[in-house]
Design a protein around this motif. Sequence first.
Motif, PDB file in Angstrom:
ATOM      1  N   MET A   1       0.634  -1.104   0.075  1.00 30.39           N
ATOM      2  CA  MET A   1       0.005   0.014  -0.025  1.00 30.39           C
ATOM      3  C   MET A   1       1.034   1.356  -0.056  1.00 30.39           C
ATOM      4  O   MET A   1       1.939   1.253   0.858  1.00 30.39           O
ATOM      5  CB  MET A   1      -1.212  -0.149   1.227  1.00 30.39           C
ATOM      6  N   LYS A   2       0.396   2.312  -0.947  1.00 34.32           N
ATOM      7  CA  LYS A   2       1.318   3.334  -0.887  1.00 34.32           C
ATOM      8  C   LYS A   2       1.126   4.298   0.292  1.00 34.32           C
ATOM      9  O   LYS A   2       0.191   4.449   0.911  1.00 34.32           O
ATOM     10  CB  LYS A   2       0.642   4.319  -2.086  1.00 34.32           C
ATOM     11  N   LYS A   3       2.516   4.902   0.751  1.00 36.06           N
ATOM     12  CA  LYS A   3       2.519   5.624   2.134  1.00 36.06           C
ATOM     13  C   LYS A   3       3.264   6.852   1.667  1.00 36.06           C
ATOM     14  O   LYS A   3       4.191   6.866   0.861  1.00 36.06           O
ATOM     15  CB  LYS A   3       3.331   4.637   3.091  1.00 36.06           C
ATOM     16  N   LEU A   4       2.858   7.963   2.272  1.00 39.83           N
ATOM     17  CA  LEU A   4       3.513   9.186   1.944  1.00 39.83           C
ATOM     18  C   LEU A   4       3.956   9.720   3.487  1.00 39.83           C
ATOM     19  O   LEU A   4       3.381   9.138   4.648  1.00 39.83           O
ATOM     20  CB  LEU A   4       2.335  10.188   1.359  1.00 39.83           C
ATOM     21  N   LEU A   5       5.081  10.450   3.585  1.00 37.97           N
ATOM     22  CA  LEU A   5       5.474  11.027   4.546  1.00 37.97           C
ATOM     23  C   LEU A   5       5.933  12.573   4.756  1.00 37.97           C
ATOM     24  O   LEU A   5       6.066  13.123   3.792  1.00 37.97           O
ATOM     25  CB  LEU A   5       7.072  10.304   4.635  1.00 37.97           C
ATOM     26  N   PHE A   6       5.264  12.882   5.751  1.00 36.85           N
ATOM     27  CA  PHE A   6       5.500  14.475   6.042  1.00 36.85           C
ATOM     28  C   PHE A   6       6.374  14.611   7.298  1.00 36.85           C
ATOM     29  O   PHE A   6       6.086  14.243   8.369  1.00 36.85           O
ATOM     30  CB  PHE A   6       4.132  15.139   6.233  1.00 36.85           C
ATOM     31  N   ILE A   7       7.516  15.307   6.881  1.00 34.10           N
ATOM     32  CA  ILE A   7       8.483  15.786   8.306  1.00 34.10           C
ATOM     33  C   ILE A   7       8.370  17.198   8.352  1.00 34.10           C
ATOM     34  O   ILE A   7       8.572  17.982   7.597  1.00 34.10           O
ATOM     35  CB  ILE A   7       9.915  15.238   7.743  1.00 34.10           C
ATOM     36  N   ASP A   8       8.014  17.509   9.774  1.00 32.15           N
ATOM     37  CA  ASP A   8       7.497  18.903  10.247  1.00 32.15           C
ATOM     38  C   ASP A   8       9.028  19.693  10.110  1.00 32.15           C
ATOM     39  O   ASP A   8       9.949  19.054  10.380  1.00 32.15           O
ATOM     40  CB  ASP A   8       6.712  18.932  11.460  1.00 32.15           C
ATOM     41  N   THR A   9       8.972  20.804  10.220  1.00 33.87           N
ATOM     42  CA  THR A   9      10.027  21.990  10.472  1.00 33.87           C
ATOM     43  C   THR A   9      10.761  21.265  11.435  1.00 33.87           C
ATOM     44  O   THR A   9      11.993  21.172  11.210  1.00 33.87           O
ATOM     45  CB  THR A   9       9.606  23.235  10.406  1.00 33.87           C
ATOM     46  N   ASN A  10      10.212  21.317  12.753  1.00 35.31           N
ATOM     47  CA  ASN A  10      11.157  21.063  14.007  1.00 35.31           C
ATOM     48  C   ASN A  10      11.960  19.808  13.898  1.00 35.31           C
ATOM     49  O   ASN A  10      13.043  19.776  14.354  1.00 35.31           O
ATOM     50  CB  ASN A  10      10.272  20.985  15.216  1.00 35.31           C
ATOM     51  N   ILE A  11      11.581  18.878  12.924  1.00 36.08           N
ATOM     52  CA  ILE A  11      12.331  17.523  12.883  1.00 36.08           C
ATOM     53  C   ILE A  11      13.471  17.759  11.992  1.00 36.08           C
ATOM     54  O   ILE A  11      14.434  17.243  12.292  1.00 36.08           O
ATOM     55  CB  ILE A  11      11.535  16.499  12.369  1.00 36.08           C
ATOM     56  N   TRP A  12      13.134  18.768  10.895  1.00 31.24           N
ATOM     57  CA  TRP A  12      14.210  18.846   9.988  1.00 31.24           C
ATOM     58  C   TRP A  12      15.524  19.660  10.771  1.00 31.24           C
ATOM     59  O   TRP A  12      16.683  19.388  10.479  1.00 31.24           O
ATOM     60  CB  TRP A  12      13.775  19.923   8.643  1.00 31.24           C
ATOM     61  N   LEU A  13      14.986  20.490  11.539  1.00 31.19           N
ATOM     62  CA  LEU A  13      15.998  21.252  12.407  1.00 31.19           C
ATOM     63  C   LEU A  13      16.488  20.535  13.321  1.00 31.19           C
ATOM     64  O   LEU A  13      17.521  21.044  13.884  1.00 31.19           O
ATOM     65  CB  LEU A  13      15.025  22.641  13.198  1.00 31.19           C
ATOM     66  N   ASP A  14      16.074  19.438  13.768  1.00 31.21           N
ATOM     67  CA  ASP A  14      16.919  18.640  14.832  1.00 31.21           C
ATOM     68  C   ASP A  14      18.312  18.117  14.192  1.00 31.21           C
ATOM     69  O   ASP A  14      18.866  17.770  15.193  1.00 31.21           O
ATOM     70  CB  ASP A  14      16.065  17.230  14.869  1.00 31.21           C
ATOM     71  N   PHE A  15      18.418  18.103  13.082  1.00 32.08           N
ATOM     72  CA  PHE A  15      19.809  17.732  12.578  1.00 32.08           C
ATOM     73  C   PHE A  15      20.937  18.592  12.759  1.00 32.08           C
ATOM     74  O   PHE A  15      21.983  18.180  12.930  1.00 32.08           O
ATOM     75  CB  PHE A  15      19.572  17.488  10.906  1.00 32.08           C
ATOM     76  N   GLN A 178      -2.919  10.355  -4.592  1.00 31.19           N
ATOM     77  CA  GLN A 178      -2.214   9.090  -4.505  1.00 31.19           C
ATOM     78  C   GLN A 178      -2.809   8.025  -4.103  1.00 31.19           C
ATOM     79  O   GLN A 178      -2.079   6.714  -4.025  1.00 31.19           O
ATOM     80  CB  GLN A 178      -1.006   9.254  -3.780  1.00 31.19           C
ATOM     81  N   ASN A 179      -4.087   7.896  -3.531  1.00 30.36           N
ATOM     82  CA  ASN A 179      -4.636   6.953  -2.631  1.00 30.36           C
ATOM     83  C   ASN A 179      -3.783   6.435  -1.922  1.00 30.36           C
ATOM     84  O   ASN A 179      -3.687   5.113  -1.666  1.00 30.36           O
ATOM     85  CB  ASN A 179      -5.171   5.957  -3.624  1.00 30.36           C
ATOM     86  N   ALA A 180      -3.238   7.246  -0.746  1.00 32.59           N
ATOM     87  CA  ALA A 180      -2.041   6.470  -0.090  1.00 32.59           C
ATOM     88  C   ALA A 180      -2.298   6.812   1.413  1.00 32.59           C
ATOM     89  O   ALA A 180      -3.304   7.637   1.927  1.00 32.59           O
ATOM     90  CB  ALA A 180      -0.722   7.384  -0.283  1.00 32.59           C
ATOM     91  N   GLU A 181      -1.698   5.971   2.336  1.00 33.97           N
ATOM     92  CA  GLU A 181      -1.782   6.091   3.772  1.00 33.97           C
ATOM     93  C   GLU A 181      -0.764   7.479   4.054  1.00 33.97           C
ATOM     94  O   GLU A 181       0.038   7.776   3.372  1.00 33.97           O
ATOM     95  CB  GLU A 181      -1.188   5.206   4.591  1.00 33.97           C
ATOM     96  N   LYS A 215     -11.784   5.633   3.913  1.00 38.43           N
ATOM     97  CA  LYS A 215     -11.551   4.606   5.281  1.00 38.43           C
ATOM     98  C   LYS A 215     -10.775   3.827   5.441  1.00 38.43           C
ATOM     99  O   LYS A 215     -10.664   3.228   6.530  1.00 38.43           O
ATOM    100  CB  LYS A 215     -13.007   4.431   5.608  1.00 38.43           C
ATOM    101  N   LYS A 216     -10.094   3.430   4.529  1.00 41.90           N
ATOM    102  CA  LYS A 216      -9.441   2.196   4.476  1.00 41.90           C
ATOM    103  C   LYS A 216      -8.252   2.505   4.639  1.00 41.90           C
ATOM    104  O   LYS A 216      -7.093   1.621   4.703  1.00 41.90           O
ATOM    105  CB  LYS A 216      -9.634   1.563   3.015  1.00 41.90           C
ATOM    106  N   ARG A 217      -7.646   3.822   4.382  1.00 44.35           N
ATOM    107  CA  ARG A 217      -6.146   4.126   4.611  1.00 44.35           C
ATOM    108  C   ARG A 217      -5.930   4.914   6.055  1.00 44.35           C
ATOM    109  O   ARG A 217      -6.846   5.540   6.490  1.00 44.35           O
ATOM    110  CB  ARG A 217      -5.898   5.314   3.551  1.00 44.35           C
ATOM    111  N   LYS A 218      -4.553   4.432   6.571  1.00 46.65           N
ATOM    112  CA  LYS A 218      -4.382   5.053   7.941  1.00 46.65           C
ATOM    113  C   LYS A 218      -3.751   6.468   7.706  1.00 46.65           C
ATOM    114  O   LYS A 218      -3.207   6.638   6.927  1.00 46.65           O
ATOM    115  CB  LYS A 218      -3.295   3.951   8.496  1.00 46.65           C
ATOM    116  N   ILE A 219      -3.827   7.130   9.078  1.00 44.15           N
ATOM    117  CA  ILE A 219      -3.064   8.078   9.256  1.00 44.15           C
ATOM    118  C   ILE A 219      -2.234   8.012  10.486  1.00 44.15           C
ATOM    119  O   ILE A 219      -2.823   7.773  11.563  1.00 44.15           O
ATOM    120  CB  ILE A 219      -4.172   9.376   9.129  1.00 44.15           C
ATOM    121  N   LEU A 220      -0.925   8.171  10.477  1.00 46.18           N
ATOM    122  CA  LEU A 220       0.032   7.809  11.676  1.00 46.18           C
ATOM    123  C   LEU A 220       0.812   8.969  12.100  1.00 46.18           C
ATOM    124  O   LEU A 220       1.139   9.715  11.430  1.00 46.18           O
ATOM    125  CB  LEU A 220       0.626   6.693  11.379  1.00 46.18           C
ATOM    126  N   LEU A 221       0.856   9.109  13.363  1.00 47.10           N
ATOM    127  CA  LEU A 221       1.572  10.113  14.088  1.00 47.10           C
ATOM    128  C   LEU A 221       2.632   9.875  14.581  1.00 47.10           C
ATOM    129  O   LEU A 221       2.304   8.754  15.393  1.00 47.10           O
ATOM    130  CB  LEU A 221       0.685  11.334  14.815  1.00 47.10           C
TER     131      LEU A 221
END
Length: 289
Positions: A1-15, A178-181, A215-221
């Motif tokens: 199943m297709k999955k997409l990723l969003f990385i917030d600003t504070n995570i990019w600055l963690d580096f 993208q019909n993605a999670e 309803k069949k696709r998940k959203i994870l935090l």
Amino acid sequence: MKKLLFIDTNIWLDFYRARNETGLALLAHAESVASDLIVTYQLEAEFKKNRQSVILESMQELKAPAQVPRPGIFSDSRASAVLTKSIKDADKRVKSLKAKLTNVLSNPGAHDPVYKATQRVFHRESPLVLTRENTLRHIIRRRAFRRFLHGCPPRKKNDTSMGDAFNWEWMVHCATEQNAELVIVTRDSDYGITFENKSYINDHLKQEFSERVSKKRKILLYSKLSEALKHFEVPVTPQEEAVEAEIVKSAELAPMATQEQRPNAEFIRDLIMLGFPAEEAEQIARSLN
């Protein structure tokens, strides 16, 4: 199943908060899944707005060890001489590191590995990247403004910025197309909460995703990138997880500038870009204070 990723600003600055090269290994992992990364020009603007402040925090922590007082009768001892030499060597290393950080500030495109990696991610050709030239930005911005006026998450209390709402609307658009999670990595509480090292997406956002996307696709935090990367079959070492845990701990002790309110002038400018007359935009901004 297709999955997409969003990385917030504070995570990019963690580096920039990493204390060794292991932190940069996580950056390489993030770039390895660039084809699945959701990006907006809003995200890039927030990163570049706060980047120098985070680097400055690192520079302020770079201090040479102070001279250790010694009784006069030991001033000529071998141990005293070795200690003095070690302090001088440490002072030279600190000066060298500060010089490198200065180069990172003055010419990031040549000297900053984090900046160069984010530029490659933010400016790649992809339907998941929303640029200022993309006409879809007008639709996304109007949707973000509507949810902002309704007080819908993601939005912080008394916030006059539509940044989170803008990013969220683009996430929903991409997941639908993208019909993605959707996997979100952030420590911002307006996306959800973290309890005993487990993050839970905001109930409103979870329901909205189900109704608007599937309803069949998940959203994870997740609050840690290392945990989110496992959904993309990226191997993360225990050392990398430990480094990120240390970064998160230090970041919690020093809240980021991205959590501050934007000045009214910037919010008014956003409203004008949406087509509101200047006078009406000012009235809306005043009503939210």
